[in-house]
Design an enzyme around this catalytic site. Sequence first.
Site, PDB file in Angstrom:
ATOM      1  N   GLU A 181      -5.234 -15.634   8.871  1.00  0.00           N
ATOM      2  CA  GLU A 181      -4.307 -15.891   9.979  1.00  0.00           C
ATOM      3  C   GLU A 181      -3.640 -17.221   9.683  1.00  0.00           C
ATOM      4  O   GLU A 181      -4.244 -18.278   9.874  1.00  0.00           O
ATOM      5  CB  GLU A 181      -5.068 -15.968  11.309  1.00  0.00           C
TER       6      GLU A 181
ATOM      7  N   CYS B 257       0.409 -21.085  16.409  1.00  0.00           N
ATOM      8  CA  CYS B 257       1.061 -20.385  15.290  1.00  0.00           C
ATOM      9  C   CYS B 257       2.146 -19.419  15.787  1.00  0.00           C
ATOM     10  O   CYS B 257       3.038 -19.053  15.028  1.00  0.00           O
ATOM     11  CB  CYS B 257       0.035 -19.666  14.433  1.00  0.00           C
TER      12      CYS B 257
HETATM   13  P1  NAD Z   1      -4.715 -28.137   6.948  1.00  0.00           P
HETATM   14  O1  NAD Z   1      -4.206 -27.010   6.165  1.00  0.00           O
HETATM   15  O2  NAD Z   1      -5.208 -29.361   6.209  1.00  0.00           O
HETATM   16  O3  NAD Z   1      -5.947 -27.678   7.854  1.00  0.00           O
HETATM   17  C1  NAD Z   1      -5.897 -26.540   8.663  1.00  0.00           C
HETATM   18  C2  NAD Z   1      -7.331 -26.033   8.838  1.00  0.00           C
HETATM   19  O4  NAD Z   1      -7.825 -25.614   7.595  1.00  0.00           O
HETATM   20  C3  NAD Z   1      -8.311 -27.110   9.322  1.00  0.00           C
HETATM   21  O5  NAD Z   1      -9.182 -26.524  10.254  1.00  0.00           O
HETATM   22  C4  NAD Z   1      -9.051 -27.542   8.077  1.00  0.00           C
HETATM   23  O6  NAD Z   1     -10.377 -27.957   8.336  1.00  0.00           O
HETATM   24  C5  NAD Z   1      -9.046 -26.276   7.272  1.00  0.00           C
HETATM   25  N1  NAD Z   1      -9.073 -26.483   5.832  1.00  0.00           N
HETATM   26  C6  NAD Z   1      -8.281 -27.331   5.120  1.00  0.00           C
HETATM   27  N2  NAD Z   1      -8.575 -27.227   3.801  1.00  0.00           N
HETATM   28  C7  NAD Z   1      -9.555 -26.296   3.692  1.00  0.00           C
HETATM   29  C8  NAD Z   1     -10.275 -25.750   2.597  1.00  0.00           C
HETATM   30  N3  NAD Z   1     -10.032 -26.106   1.329  1.00  0.00           N
HETATM   31  N4  NAD Z   1     -11.229 -24.820   2.848  1.00  0.00           N
HETATM   32  C9  NAD Z   1     -11.482 -24.416   4.113  1.00  0.00           C
HETATM   33  N5  NAD Z   1     -10.833 -24.898   5.187  1.00  0.00           N
HETATM   34  C10 NAD Z   1      -9.873 -25.819   4.978  1.00  0.00           C
HETATM   35  O7  NAD Z   1      -3.599 -28.559   7.957  1.00  0.00           O
HETATM   36  P2  NAD Z   1      -3.594 -29.511   9.205  1.00  0.00           P
HETATM   37  O8  NAD Z   1      -2.818 -30.753   8.880  1.00  0.00           O
HETATM   38  O9  NAD Z   1      -4.943 -29.702   9.828  1.00  0.00           O
HETATM   39  O10 NAD Z   1      -2.751 -28.573  10.144  1.00  0.00           O
HETATM   40  C11 NAD Z   1      -1.383 -28.409   9.907  1.00  0.00           C
HETATM   41  C12 NAD Z   1      -1.010 -27.032   9.481  1.00  0.00           C
HETATM   42  O11 NAD Z   1      -2.063 -26.112   9.564  1.00  0.00           O
HETATM   43  C13 NAD Z   1       0.056 -26.493  10.401  1.00  0.00           C
HETATM   44  O12 NAD Z   1       1.314 -26.813   9.919  1.00  0.00           O
HETATM   45  C14 NAD Z   1      -0.189 -25.015  10.458  1.00  0.00           C
HETATM   46  O13 NAD Z   1       0.622 -24.359   9.519  1.00  0.00           O
HETATM   47  C15 NAD Z   1      -1.591 -24.844  10.024  1.00  0.00           C
HETATM   48  N6  NAD Z   1      -2.461 -24.338  11.098  1.00  0.00           N
HETATM   49  C16 NAD Z   1      -2.308 -23.049  11.457  1.00  0.00           C
HETATM   50  C17 NAD Z   1      -3.103 -22.532  12.458  1.00  0.00           C
HETATM   51  C18 NAD Z   1      -2.973 -21.097  12.904  1.00  0.00           C
HETATM   52  O14 NAD Z   1      -3.305 -20.805  14.034  1.00  0.00           O
HETATM   53  N7  NAD Z   1      -2.547 -20.176  12.054  1.00  0.00           N
HETATM   54  C19 NAD Z   1      -4.032 -23.355  13.080  1.00  0.00           C
HETATM   55  C20 NAD Z   1      -4.161 -24.686  12.663  1.00  0.00           C
HETATM   56  C21 NAD Z   1      -3.362 -25.162  11.652  1.00  0.00           C
END
Ligand code: NAD
Length: 478
Positions: free
Chosen positions: A248, A282
């Site tokens: 997702e 999202c």
């Molecule tokens: P991010 O990609 O760093 O983190 C998003 C999530 O992924 C966090 O919960 C983080 O702990 C997890 N994560 C990061 N790297 C990971 C890895 N290697 N393995 C497993 N989990 C990992 O981004 P952010 O700065 O925290 O959030 C910004 C972006 O994340 C947004 O622009 C959006 O696109 C996306 N996001 C999407 C949703 C959604 O509902 N689809 C929710 C939260 C964030």
Amino acid sequence: MPDYPQLSLFINGQWRQTADTIPVLNPEDETVIGTTPMARRTDLDDALEAAETGFRIWSRTPAKERAAVLMRAAALMRDRADEIAHANTLDMGKPLAASKQEALRGAMIMEWDAAESLRQYGRVIEGTAGYRNTVLRQPIGPVAAFSTWNFPISTAVRKVASGLAAGCSIILKAPEDTPSGAYHVARVFQDAGLPDGVLSLLYGDAPEISGYLIPQTAIRLVTFTGSTAVGGHLGTLAAQHMTPVIMELGGHAPVLVCDDVDPAQMGQMGAARKYRNSGQVCTSPTRFYVAEPLYDQFCDSFLDRARATRVGSGFDAATEMGPLVHDRRLEAMSALVEDAVQQGAELKLGGKRHGNKGYFFEPTVLANVPDTARIMQEEPFGPIAILNTMSSLDDGIAKANSVDFGLAAYGFSHKATNLDRMVDGIEVGQLSLNTFDTSLPETPFGGVKSSGLGREGGAEGLSHYTVVKNVSHRSEIG
Ligand code: NAD
């Protein structure tokens, strides 16, 4: 109301502290409200072993008994909704009423999955004379689930409830920024009588945990909610081990406003929805494409409503929009606005940090944003609306499809022909017509293009946690 909970890892039915912790910050005032324990390699190994043992127990537990545990957990979520909401507003910042709604939605998801799990019917296919083929749906196995921070309760519940309903064991890696939601989810399942080992909860270094868990042969399914970049990385890792995934990921939702609707009503509705959860959703409506004759009236109305948005503490009942989740999001918002303005967009409202304490960002409106601006392709995931025009519905549909994302889209018109054209033409997994409401526990939610793979919710979501086995049965040996 109790203070912020003391967070622990949950492995094999035991709550566990670790020496290595990181602070949990209140995004409203940047104060430290608790600590998150960081899992070590030995915790991951213990969780894997527990998931294998737990799977043997839980997959053989009759579906009715599994459903009863889910129903008890749902009842506990409802009983504890105020406590869960309080902690969620402390670490995530969203208005208290929205936190409570999220907890209650979690309970609804558990109830729906419990009921649907009783209907995981197979099929019987006669085939060749003397043979009978039985198609069974069996739980896929231990699941590695990665939930995230914007809906810390419901993204965790989505994964855990479906997995448990199907008979899987789960290792849930929850977000460190907003850890209390998943902690409470694990607690309600423990108190509902879930056998030890079936659900484990981890916090820690996300790349290290996913990099270690996903390649393990014990793990049979990976489910992740987060950014497309991270989703792609985890998907590649899983593919190397032939492990299926549910992803997702991000969205960049277009809103097509046709020329037959009331622009004032649409402006009010659009702005009220845009700033929900501070735009950290999202499915957040982001690119508004408005029929040219309605554009000015729509913008005036949108701006009036956006200006009136009450920004403040999630504990103030009048607040409509709380802070962003962490300081990185503030920087991301400012950079997107600056780039759009440099490219020629008009900044109609906001565009900067709100106040100087906490991670508040002003409700922001950009108008006439050129396609070359970064924000036209990158998901803002924050309180920024783009107000642009469409010259015709075909133009609007082409613009809706002009990004790499395909999660949610919205269309507004009184004409069935317009709505049908949107149904046929817009490339998304979730299309909402004449409403900003999106998914329910009983409907499948997910994206196309780089917004993801698979679905969460609905019968489709539950089916990902199962594998199909065909049994060919000849009545006589031969
Ligand atoms: P991010 O990609 O760093 O983190 C998003 C999530 O992924 C966090 O919960 C983080 O702990 C997890 N994560 C990061 N790297 C990971 C890895 N290697 N393995 C497993 N989990 C990992 O981004 P952010 O700065 O925290 O959030 C910004 C972006 O994340 C947004 O622009 C959006 O696109 C996306 N996001 C999407 C949703 C959604 O509902 N689809 C929710 C939260 C964030």
